[in-house]
Structures are given as C-alpha cells and as structure tokens.
Design an enzyme around this catalytic site. Structure first.
Site, mmCIF file in Angstrom:
data_model
loop_
_atom_site.group_PDB
_atom_site.id
_atom_site.type_symbol
_atom_site.label_atom_id
_atom_site.label_comp_id
_atom_site.label_asym_id
_atom_site.label_seq_id
_atom_site.Cartn_x
_atom_site.Cartn_y
_atom_site.Cartn_z
ATOM 1 N N HIS A 38 5.748 2.061 19.335
ATOM 2 C CA HIS A 38 4.733 2.506 18.368
ATOM 3 C C HIS A 38 4.929 3.977 18.006
ATOM 4 O O HIS A 38 4.041 4.816 18.204
ATOM 5 C CB HIS A 38 3.324 2.266 18.913
ATOM 6 N N GLY A 59 0.832 -1.192 0.000
ATOM 7 C CA GLY A 59 0.000 0.000 0.000
ATOM 8 C C GLY A 59 0.867 1.243 0.000
ATOM 9 O O GLY A 59 2.021 1.219 -0.417
ATOM 10 N N ARG A 60 0.304 2.357 0.503
ATOM 11 C CA ARG A 60 1.050 3.617 0.485
ATOM 12 C C ARG A 60 2.391 3.491 1.211
ATOM 13 O O ARG A 60 3.433 3.898 0.705
ATOM 14 C CB ARG A 60 0.220 4.724 1.152
ATOM 15 N N ILE A 61 2.357 2.937 2.433
ATOM 16 C CA ILE A 61 3.585 2.854 3.217
ATOM 17 C C ILE A 61 4.532 1.835 2.614
ATOM 18 O O ILE A 61 5.745 2.067 2.518
ATOM 19 C CB ILE A 61 3.266 2.531 4.685
ATOM 20 N N SER A 75 4.594 7.158 13.392
ATOM 21 C CA SER A 75 4.186 8.482 12.906
ATOM 22 C C SER A 75 4.693 9.605 13.791
ATOM 23 O O SER A 75 4.263 10.751 13.655
ATOM 24 C CB SER A 75 2.655 8.555 12.829
#
Length: 332
Positions: A286, A157-159, A289
């Site tokens: 985590h 996908g995008r990542i 982002s």
C-alpha cells in the site's frame, strides 16, 4: 478557555505536526502500527479533534467514547471507507480527507506496477539472485508489450485519468467503465464501455474505483473468467474490490497471466497467504502515495482540515459536506 486536545493516531511527517503543536495539545500515538481499538477509544475520550488514518475504524462506538466534545475528524487519506460518515454527520462532526494531492504519485505507481508485471520484473530479479541467469535465452522470461496494448480503466476519476494520460504515451488504446460516462474522458482519449466488454477486450485492467457496496468484490470469479488468459490485473484502489480467493484461483490456473497489487484483502496479507506464493502475483504494501513530497502534503492538508474544524470554519476538503446544511424541519 483551555487548549484543545487532539489525538493523532500515528507518526506522520513533522510538517503536519508542526502546524498543530503551537495551537493544540497534541496527543500522538508515536508508532508505525495503529493503536489497538481499546487504546484508540481511551485516547480519543474528551478530545476536540481526531487526526486518523485509513486503518483506524471511526464508528459509533468510537464516537460514543470520544464524547460530545469531538468537533472534527480529519483523515490523512483520500478514501474514508473506514469512517461512518452518516454517524459523524448526525453528530455535527465534519470529516476531512486529502483528495487530489496524491493523484499523480498514485498514478505513477499504478503504471510502474503494470510495467513490472508485464515485463515480469520480480521474477527476473528473483532468477538473477537465485543464480539462474546462465546465458541469454530467446524465450526466457518473455513478458507482454505495453506499447500498443488495450488498457481498461475501472473508474475514470482523478487517478484513473492520470493513468490514462501516462499510457497514451505508450500508444495504448484506453477503455474505461464506471457508473456513467464522464465528460473528461475525451481529454485522455478514453472510450466508455460496459464492464463486461472492458474485461473481454483489455490486455491490462487497472482498478481506480472507490470501495462501496456496489464495488466490493467487483472483480470476482465471473469477472476474472471474462478476461483474456494473457491479461494482467492491477489494483491500486482498495483491496476488497477484488475477491482474493477468486484471484488466487485465476492466477494459479493460468486463467489470467498476472496481477500486481498495491492493496489487498485482508491488509496486510499474512506472510503465508497463498497469493504471496505465486510467481505471477506482485504485491507491494500500500505505497501508492508513498513519496516524501506527497506524504508531506497529505499531512499538511490533514492538519489544516483539523485546525479549520477546531475553529468552527468549513473544512476545505470535507467528505461529508451535508454536515453544513441546516436540518430540515417538518412543516407546521
């Protein structure tokens, strides 16, 4: 008409809250830890909007507690596996999320983890701090080359594509797998193979798939047994894509060389979890982002989704777009 009250389940960047405060009564859970389940149910009661994080379970019980006045749920995350989307859709509640905005930042971290595990950086730092650096040693802390290696990406996908673009600069051969080939693969020089072939051939396996019933424990005892003993596993997707017990056995026995994890199952890992005792397992909390710019953009996007829902407008980023489709009536 009164001002809409919205419950925000965590301390988020001010830029997001600043959009809400002029037009909403913001009820903020001002803590880094999530509100307990009973507090979450109490604080959402009567709210018109909910801005939540991926650690907040949004299920039937919570929606019942909120009552019929809840018009929108907006999550400050891409994934929504903590939200019962079907239950929200049945009640006519759109669910916002924040896709796209964290793609590049998360891809940066995935490659950083891959490099750190390959070159054994955590072990090297620990050795220096322990006073074990006595001289230059030809075989000490020798790791794996990333340049010229074969990297298997599970989920292009995008990542996954952003990771592939970065690794092409290292001269890597890129394999990928998923439910089906994707047309964008040619742009990043990735070749589709089945999962078993990817596991057998890859020097590095990096996970970028969503958590679904099909991907839960996708990397299990059997999958790990297919990997090279020199292979390294990287996970920045969701912790439960990997069976943690099987991973511990594979790392402890030398079945695979190392793992680098941004996500775990459970999350967070307790300090006495056996994975944390292994020198060949790098775990970070985590932070895929976690850049200032990206977290700010996520907060703004989540606030904008929330405000759109309160105004009765379609959400720009909606995880359950079927909520906007008219119900089907049986023919008379």
């Amino acid at each position: 008409m009164g001002v809409d009250r919205v419950f925000v389940t965590r301390r988020i960047p001010d830029e997001g809250l600043d959009l809400l405060r002029p037009v909403c009564a913001v009820d903020l859970w001002d803590d880094d830890l999530p509100p307990p389940a009973d507090v979450l149910r109490e604080r959402v009661r009567g709210a018109a909007g909910l801005l939540c994080l991926l650690t907040d379970p949004v299920d039937e019980a919570l929606l019942d507690a909120a009552g019929p006045g809840l018009r929108v749920v907006s999550q400050m995350a891409v994934g929504v596996d903590n939200i019962e989307l079907a239950a929200c859709t049945r009640r006519g509640i759109p669910v916002g999320h924040t896709p796209g905005v964290l793609t590049e930042t998360t891809a940066d971290l995935a490659v950083a983890l891959l490099l750190a595990a390959a070159r054994r950086l955590p072990e090297a730092q620990a050795a220096v701090r322990a006073g074990e650096w006595t001289t230059w040693k030809p075989l000490w802390l020798a790791g794996r080359d990333v340049h010229g290696s074969t990297v298997g990406i599970v989920g292009l996908g995008r990542i996954g594509r952003a990771v592939a673009r970065r690794l092409r600069g290292f001269g890597c051969r890129i394999l990928y797998t998923g439910p089906r080939p994707v047309p964008e693969a040619d742009e990043v020089g990735a070749r589709f193979v089945e999962l078993e072939e990817l596991l057998r051939r890859s020097d590095f396996v990096t996970l970028h798939c969503p958590l679904t019933p099909q991907t839960r424990h996708l990397i299990d005892e059997r999958a790990l047994a297919l990997m090279k003993p020199t292979a390294i596993l990287v996970n920045t997707s969701r912790g439960a894509v990997v069976d943690p017990d099987a991973l511990h056995r594979a790392l402890a026995s030398g079945r695979i060389a190392a793992a680098a994890l941004d996500v775990t199952d459970p999350e967070p890992l307790p300090p006495d979890h056996p994975l944390l005792a292994l020198p060949n397992c790098l775990v970070v909390p985590h932070i895929g982002s976690a850049s200032v710019a990206t977290r700010t953009r996520m907060a703004v996007m989540a606030a904008e989704n929330l405000l759109a829902g309160l105004r009765g407008e379609p959400l720009r980023h909606c995880a359950n777009p079927e909520v906007y489709r008219p119900p089907k009536h049986p023919p008379r």
